[in-house]
Design a protein around this motif. Sequence first.
Motif, short mmCIF file in Angstrom:
data_model
loop_
_atom_site.label_atom_id
_atom_site.label_comp_id
_atom_site.label_asym_id
_atom_site.label_seq_id
_atom_site.Cartn_x
_atom_site.Cartn_y
_atom_site.Cartn_z
N GLY A 10 0.81 -1.22 0.00
CA GLY A 10 0.00 0.00 0.00
C GLY A 10 0.84 1.26 0.00
N ARG A 11 1.90 1.29 0.80
CA ARG A 11 2.78 2.46 0.85
C ARG A 11 3.50 2.68 -0.48
NH1 ARG A 11 5.91 0.73 5.63
NH2 ARG A 11 4.21 0.24 7.01
N GLY A 12 3.75 1.60 -1.21
CA GLY A 12 4.47 1.70 -2.48
C GLY A 12 3.56 1.86 -3.69
N GLY A 13 2.26 2.05 -3.47
CA GLY A 13 1.34 2.22 -4.59
C GLY A 13 1.03 0.93 -5.32
N VAL A 14 1.14 -0.19 -4.63
CA VAL A 14 0.88 -1.51 -5.23
C VAL A 14 -0.45 -2.04 -4.67
CG1 VAL A 14 1.70 -3.89 -5.38
CG2 VAL A 14 3.32 -2.01 -5.55
N THR A 15 -1.31 -2.48 -5.55
CA THR A 15 -2.59 -3.05 -5.17
C THR A 15 -2.46 -4.56 -5.10
OG1 THR A 15 -3.73 -1.26 -6.31
CG2 THR A 15 -5.03 -3.22 -5.80
N VAL A 16 -2.95 -5.15 -4.02
CA VAL A 16 -2.91 -6.61 -3.89
C VAL A 16 -3.90 -7.22 -4.87
CG1 VAL A 16 -3.32 -8.57 -2.35
CG2 VAL A 16 -2.22 -6.52 -1.47
N VAL A 17 -3.41 -8.13 -5.71
CA VAL A 17 -4.26 -8.82 -6.66
C VAL A 17 -4.82 -10.09 -6.04
CG1 VAL A 17 -4.28 -10.01 -8.88
CG2 VAL A 17 -3.01 -7.89 -8.62
N GLY A 18 -4.01 -10.80 -5.27
CA GLY A 18 -4.48 -12.01 -4.62
C GLY A 18 -3.37 -12.71 -3.86
N SER A 19 -3.78 -13.64 -3.02
CA SER A 19 -2.86 -14.51 -2.28
C SER A 19 -3.16 -15.93 -2.72
CB SER A 19 -3.06 -14.38 -0.78
OG SER A 19 -2.75 -13.07 -0.37
N PHE A 20 -2.11 -16.68 -3.01
CA PHE A 20 -2.26 -18.00 -3.60
C PHE A 20 -1.54 -19.05 -2.77
CE2 PHE A 20 -2.61 -14.81 -6.82
CZ PHE A 20 -3.69 -15.22 -7.57
N GLY A 21 -2.18 -20.21 -2.63
CA GLY A 21 -1.57 -21.37 -2.00
C GLY A 21 -0.93 -22.22 -3.09
N ILE A 22 0.27 -22.71 -2.82
CA ILE A 22 0.99 -23.55 -3.77
C ILE A 22 1.22 -24.89 -3.11
CG2 ILE A 22 3.14 -23.80 -5.05
CD1 ILE A 22 3.13 -20.84 -5.43
N ASP A 23 0.87 -25.95 -3.82
CA ASP A 23 0.94 -27.28 -3.24
C ASP A 23 1.55 -28.26 -4.23
OD1 ASP A 23 0.45 -28.89 -1.04
OD2 ASP A 23 -1.56 -29.44 -1.68
N PRO A 24 2.40 -29.15 -3.92
CA PRO A 24 2.99 -29.45 -2.62
C PRO A 24 4.31 -28.72 -2.37
CG PRO A 24 3.55 -31.21 -4.10
CD PRO A 24 2.72 -30.20 -4.89
N HIS A 25 4.99 -28.20 -3.44
CA HIS A 25 6.28 -27.53 -3.25
C HIS A 25 6.30 -26.23 -4.05
CE1 HIS A 25 7.79 -31.15 -1.38
NE2 HIS A 25 7.37 -31.83 -2.41
N LEU A 26 6.96 -25.24 -3.51
CA LEU A 26 7.07 -23.96 -4.19
C LEU A 26 7.85 -24.09 -5.50
CD1 LEU A 26 6.27 -21.00 -3.71
CD2 LEU A 26 8.45 -20.67 -2.59
N ASP A 27 8.86 -24.95 -5.54
CA ASP A 27 9.67 -25.12 -6.74
C ASP A 27 9.00 -25.98 -7.81
OD1 ASP A 27 11.70 -23.58 -5.67
OD2 ASP A 27 12.69 -25.31 -4.75
N ALA A 28 8.13 -26.88 -7.41
CA ALA A 28 7.48 -27.79 -8.36
C ALA A 28 6.02 -27.99 -7.95
CB ALA A 28 8.21 -29.13 -8.38
N PRO A 29 5.18 -26.99 -8.22
CA PRO A 29 3.78 -27.11 -7.77
C PRO A 29 2.97 -28.07 -8.62
CG PRO A 29 4.10 -25.07 -8.95
CD PRO A 29 5.45 -25.71 -8.85
N SER A 30 2.05 -28.77 -7.97
CA SER A 30 1.07 -29.58 -8.68
C SER A 30 -0.18 -28.77 -8.97
CB SER A 30 0.67 -30.81 -7.86
OG SER A 30 1.76 -31.68 -7.74
N PHE A 31 -0.54 -27.90 -8.02
CA PHE A 31 -1.66 -27.00 -8.24
C PHE A 31 -1.48 -25.72 -7.43
CE2 PHE A 31 -2.93 -30.28 -5.26
CZ PHE A 31 -3.47 -29.59 -4.19
N VAL A 32 -2.08 -24.66 -7.97
CA VAL A 32 -2.04 -23.33 -7.37
C VAL A 32 -3.46 -22.83 -7.30
CG1 VAL A 32 -1.20 -20.97 -7.65
CG2 VAL A 32 0.23 -22.88 -8.38
N TYR A 33 -3.85 -22.26 -6.17
CA TYR A 33 -5.22 -21.76 -6.05
C TYR A 33 -5.23 -20.52 -5.18
CZ TYR A 33 -4.84 -24.29 -1.66
OH TYR A 33 -4.41 -24.74 -0.45
N GLU A 34 -6.24 -19.68 -5.38
CA GLU A 34 -6.38 -18.47 -4.58
C GLU A 34 -6.87 -18.86 -3.19
OE1 GLU A 34 -7.90 -13.91 -5.03
OE2 GLU A 34 -8.56 -15.40 -6.48
#
Length: 158
Positions: free
Chosen positions: A86-110
Motif C-alpha cells: 500500500g505504501r508503495g502504490g501496489v494493489t494486492v491482486v491475490g494470495s495463492f496457495g501452492i501445493d505441494p512444493h514452491l519449486d514444483a507445484p502440482s496446483f495453485v489456487y487463490e
Amino acid sequence: MPAADMLGDLLLGYLSPSTFPRARCATVAGGTGLQFNLPELSAAMSSLGPGECIAYSVRLDVPLPTRLVTIAALSYRLRRVERIFGRGGVTVVGSFGIDPHLDAPSFVYELDSAAADYADRCLRPRGTREQLRRFATYFCGYDLTLGGVVMIGRKSSC
C-alpha cells in the motif's frame, strides 16, 4: 527453471489479459521462520514501473519446527507485506496457495476462495491425521501441508 521465473510465468497469466503485452514481474522470496526479507521487498517495489507486478513468496516446505514458526507468523507477515504494498502504490491482486512444493507445484489456487475449498475437499490426499490437519488449519489460518504462499500485487498507473 528458477523458482522466481516459474512463479512469474505461472501466476502472470492470471493477472494479464491476453490483449495486453505481458508485464514484468519482480519476485521476492520471503525468508523462513521470522526472516521476512521486507527491506528486499521495498527495494524491489521501488524499481517497478506502472502496471508491473510483484510477487512475494513464503516457502512452507521446510522442516517441521521451522514450518510451525513460519505458519504461526504468516498472518502477521502477510499483513506487513500488504502495508508495504500500500505504501508503495501496489494493489494486492491475490494470495495463492501452492501445493505441494514452491519449486514444483502440482496446483495453485487463490486462498480464501471456492478454489481453496475445492482443493481441500478433492485435491489433497486423505490420511489418518486429516482431523488434526483441519484443526491446525482452523487454529493457524493456513494449511500446514501447503508448500508455499504467494502474494501478488500490481503497481498502480498513477
